[in-house]
Motif scaffolding. Structure first.
Motif, PDB file in Angstrom:
ATOM      1  N   ALA A  75       0.821  -1.213   0.000  1.00  0.00           N
ATOM      2  CA  ALA A  75       0.000   0.000   0.000  1.00  0.00           C
ATOM      3  C   ALA A  75       0.852   1.257   0.000  1.00  0.00           C
ATOM      4  O   ALA A  75       2.053   1.241   0.313  1.00  0.00           O
ATOM      5  N   MET A  76       0.185   2.368  -0.339  1.00  0.00           N
ATOM      6  CA  MET A  76       0.686   3.707  -0.083  1.00  0.00           C
ATOM      7  C   MET A  76       0.145   4.132   1.280  1.00  0.00           C
ATOM      8  O   MET A  76      -1.070   4.098   1.505  1.00  0.00           O
ATOM      9  N   ASN A  77       1.027   4.546   2.174  1.00  0.00           N
ATOM     10  CA  ASN A  77       0.625   4.913   3.528  1.00  0.00           C
ATOM     11  C   ASN A  77       0.902   6.396   3.758  1.00  0.00           C
ATOM     12  O   ASN A  77       2.025   6.855   3.574  1.00  0.00           O
ATOM     13  N   PHE A  78      -0.116   7.134   4.162  1.00  0.00           N
ATOM     14  CA  PHE A  78      -0.013   8.574   4.328  1.00  0.00           C
ATOM     15  C   PHE A  78      -0.041   8.921   5.814  1.00  0.00           C
ATOM     16  O   PHE A  78      -0.976   8.538   6.531  1.00  0.00           O
ATOM     17  N   TYR A  79       0.986   9.658   6.259  1.00  0.00           N
ATOM     18  CA  TYR A  79       1.164   9.979   7.673  1.00  0.00           C
ATOM     19  C   TYR A  79       1.058  11.481   7.916  1.00  0.00           C
ATOM     20  O   TYR A  79       1.348  12.299   7.041  1.00  0.00           O
ATOM     21  N   SER A  80       0.668  11.824   9.136  1.00  0.00           N
ATOM     22  CA  SER A  80       0.657  13.223   9.556  1.00  0.00           C
ATOM     23  C   SER A  80       2.078  13.660   9.905  1.00  0.00           C
ATOM     24  O   SER A  80       3.005  12.846   9.965  1.00  0.00           O
ATOM     25  N   GLY A  81       2.219  14.947  10.169  1.00  0.00           N
ATOM     26  CA  GLY A  81       3.524  15.472  10.560  1.00  0.00           C
ATOM     27  C   GLY A  81       4.014  14.919  11.881  1.00  0.00           C
ATOM     28  O   GLY A  81       5.209  14.990  12.178  1.00  0.00           O
ATOM     29  N   LYS A  82       3.112  14.358  12.666  1.00  0.00           N
ATOM     30  CA  LYS A  82       3.490  13.736  13.932  1.00  0.00           C
ATOM     31  C   LYS A  82       3.719  12.232  13.802  1.00  0.00           C
ATOM     32  O   LYS A  82       3.915  11.543  14.804  1.00  0.00           O
ATOM     33  N   GLY A  83       3.641  11.749  12.558  1.00  0.00           N
ATOM     34  CA  GLY A  83       3.903  10.330  12.328  1.00  0.00           C
ATOM     35  C   GLY A  83       2.718   9.427  12.556  1.00  0.00           C
ATOM     36  O   GLY A  83       2.882   8.206  12.700  1.00  0.00           O
ATOM     37  N   GLU A  84       1.506   9.989  12.568  1.00  0.00           N
ATOM     38  CA  GLU A  84       0.298   9.178  12.762  1.00  0.00           C
ATOM     39  C   GLU A  84      -0.261   8.759  11.402  1.00  0.00           C
ATOM     40  O   GLU A  84      -0.423   9.591  10.504  1.00  0.00           O
ATOM     41  N   LEU A  85      -0.573   7.482  11.252  1.00  0.00           N
ATOM     42  CA  LEU A  85      -1.111   6.979   9.998  1.00  0.00           C
ATOM     43  C   LEU A  85      -2.506   7.552   9.751  1.00  0.00           C
ATOM     44  O   LEU A  85      -3.403   7.409  10.580  1.00  0.00           O
ATOM     45  N   GLN A  86      -2.691   8.203   8.605  1.00  0.00           N
ATOM     46  CA  GLN A  86      -3.979   8.797   8.260  1.00  0.00           C
ATOM     47  C   GLN A  86      -4.742   7.976   7.234  1.00  0.00           C
ATOM     48  O   GLN A  86      -5.968   7.961   7.228  1.00  0.00           O
TER      49      GLN A  86
END
Length: 576
Positions: free
Chosen positions: A35-46
């Motif tokens: 998969a493509m995994n998109f994270y926030s600036g704090k490293g949380e998976l969105q």
């Protein structure tokens, strides 16, 4: 699933289905659960967007696009937010045989009015007939773009509310345009680089097999923007073509919290990640008081550098700062490329430490020769080897009259091969200027060959010619930034002007202080350093913080800086 690097053959990626289009690539990748995994600036998976889901959702959106009246070959502007919707929109265009053109975000271009004007110009230049944008920006763009012949202008959510066609999706031709990649615009308004499916697949095949030797156990991590070729081709399309996982954080989040990038590599055991030199420098600066606890970069086998001139000093500082976190200096992979070649043209050999050529500046400026500097030389500069040209491609260095030059003679870099663009879209004069006889592309870069490897020294249009000397502007900039304590990397722009005062060198420096005495002192120090180190008498001018213009990809635009200077944009700062 077959390892795509091992399956690459010649100029074409050959997966189990023998594909040579981006739709074929996603059809192939959909056989994987990655998969493509998109994270926030704090490293949380969105969001985790699997390749099977991306394929299914993109095909559905493709039918909505075609039902709106769009036809194969139509151009679609897609604002390149770092999220799953951009990937869906991009591949919806692929399945509909449309031509997506990734567009920058406002953060790269300043305020609202400037951004809207810039995007409007981009859309008009390619004759776009649709615009897809995130909800946060569509209100900015909808009214200003109302004078364009757009059949659809909105978000993916709005697109889904329209009827969807039931017809079969069109056949995608490998020789058709896959997308338009806008050039960075460092010397002129961005142009649409027209890249075919066959060209980008050929480039990704060479990257996967020869450049990075990608295998099924690799994992990518990226903060690079999707509207730049290194972000789009390097870290959206290449992992997908290889069916390996990739983790993203948005560029703006990287700028705020750069160490999140390294923490994602550590946490997810990333193996492949790239950055321009300044990204490594920013991380090293943020970790001056020590790396984050538990950071483990031992899995990072290819730490690529590209997108701009490779600067040795920031890389050495990064390697030293994070050695205790398992980073290996031999993981650095300097490379060379450009959007006009899809992405990559050369990679330094894997597992080799940075190879640096220390040159005699006098020979470089007077004779255009890359002569190694003597151990006691007072004027020298380091340049980084970027490896040999990729297999299936060719490179030449040519002189002013078009003659091929010998090794270590500096001239214009020309390349050819299966990865090259078709044209600058709807710009035949500009295309003819760079696409030369025999299929050669004039890259506009200056450099030389040594031991069969490419070494880049600068841009031809930025070269400063004073009193018979060919001075590289970054040579002046790096000297000032490296020797004047008040300056950081990216604080200086150098160029030449020829006005009523004659031909002269101008150096702008960003000053963070409002104290006029301090500004004068820094300016005097810069001028003194350049006189001593380079024998250059420069008009040194202070400018406000963040005043030096950049392209959408974050490169310094010396041409724009020169224009602003000539318009008197910085006179009030100097007089204050």
């Amino acid at each position: 699933m077959t390892n795509i690097a091992a399956a690459a053959s010649g100029d074409t990626l050959v997966g189990p289905q023998g594909y040579c289009t981006l739709t074929g690539a996603l059809d192939y990748a959909a056989g994987s659960a990655n998969a493509m995994n998109f994270y926030s600036g704090k490293g949380e998976l969105q969001e985790a967007l699997s390749y099977p889901d991306l394929r299914e959702q993109s095909m559905t959106l493709a039918r909505h696009l075609l039902a709106s009246g769009l036809k194969a070959g139509d151009r679609v502007g897609v604002v390149a937010e770092t999220d799953g919707d951009f990937a869906r929109a991009f591949f919806a265009c692929q399945y509909a045989a449309l031509v997506p053109a990734p567009l920058p975000l406002p953060a790269a271009l300043g305020g609202r009015s400037q951004y809207v004007e810039h995007v409007h110009g981009m859309l008009a230049s390619i004759g776009a007939t649709a615009l897809l944008a995130p909800a946060t920006l569509i209100d900015w763009l909808e009214e200003p773009c109302s004078d364009l012949p757009l059949r659809f202008c909105g978000t993916l959510a709005q697109l889904r509310t329209l009827p969807a066609g039931s017809d079969d999706l069109p056949e995608v031709d490998a020789n058709a345009l896959a997308y338009l990649q806008f050039s960075s615009g460092s010397t002129r308004f961005p142009q649409g680089v027209a890249v075919t499916h066959r060209a980008v697949i050929a480039n990704i095949g060479a990257i996967a097999r020869y450049g990075l030797e990608i295998g099924p156990d690799d994992r990518c991590v990226s903060w690079l923007p999707f509207y730049h070729d290194m972000g789009l081709v390097g870290f959206l399309l290449t992992p997908l073509c290889c069916a390996i996982p990739v983790d993203f954080i948005a560029t703006r989040e990287f700028a705020r919290r750069p160490l999140t990038w390294l923490q994602l590599i550590s946490r997810n055991r990333g193996t492949l990640s790239y950055s321009p030199s300044f990204g490594y420098e920013l991380c090293a600066r943020r970790a001056e008081n020590g790396a984050p606890d538990g950071l483990d970069l031992s899995s990072w086998r290819a730490a690529g550098i590209g997108g701009d001139m490779v600067r040795p000093a920031p890389l050495h500082a990064f390697a030293e700062r994070f050695a205790g976190s398992g980073f290996r200096a031999d993981a650095f992979v300097p490379s060379y490329g450009m959007a006009e070649a899809a992405l990559a043209l050369s990679f330094s050999p894997a597992g080799r430490a940075l190879r640096v050529d220390v040159l005699d500046i006098d020979a470089l400026e007077r004779n255009d020769r890359a002569e190694p500097a003597a151990a006691d030389a007072t004027r020298s500069r380091s340049f980084v080897f970027c490896g040999p040209i990729l297999p299936g491609h060719a490179v030449e260095v040519r002189g002013e009259n078009g003659e091929a030059l010998a090794e270590r003679q500096i001239g214009r870099i020309l390349v050819r091969g299966p990865s090259l663009m078709k044209e600058y879209f709807a710009r035949p004069d500009e295309t003819e200027r760079v696409m030369l006889a025999g299929g050669w592309l004039d890259t506009g870069d200056l450099g030389y060959l040594a031991d069969g490897e490419i070494v880049i020294t600068g841009r031809a249009k930025d070269l400063i010619i004073v009193n018979g000397r060919n001075i590289l502007p970054q040579d002046l900039e790096w000297t000032a930034e490296g020797e004047v304590a008040a300056l950081r990397s990216g604080d200086v722009a150098a160029f030449s002007v020829n006005d009523e005062a004659g031909e002269r060198v101008v150096v702008l420096f960003e000053c963070r202080s409002n104290d006029p005495d301090l500004r004068d002192a820094i300016g005097a120090e810069v001028a003194g350093v350049l006189r001593t180190r380079h024998g250059v008498h420069a008009d040194v001018v202070p400018v406000p913080p963040r005043a030096l213009p950049q392209t959408s990809s974050g490169k310094l635009s010396r041409a724009k800086a020169r224009q602003l200077y000539l318009k008197g944009a910085f006179e009030s700062v100097r007089a204050a």
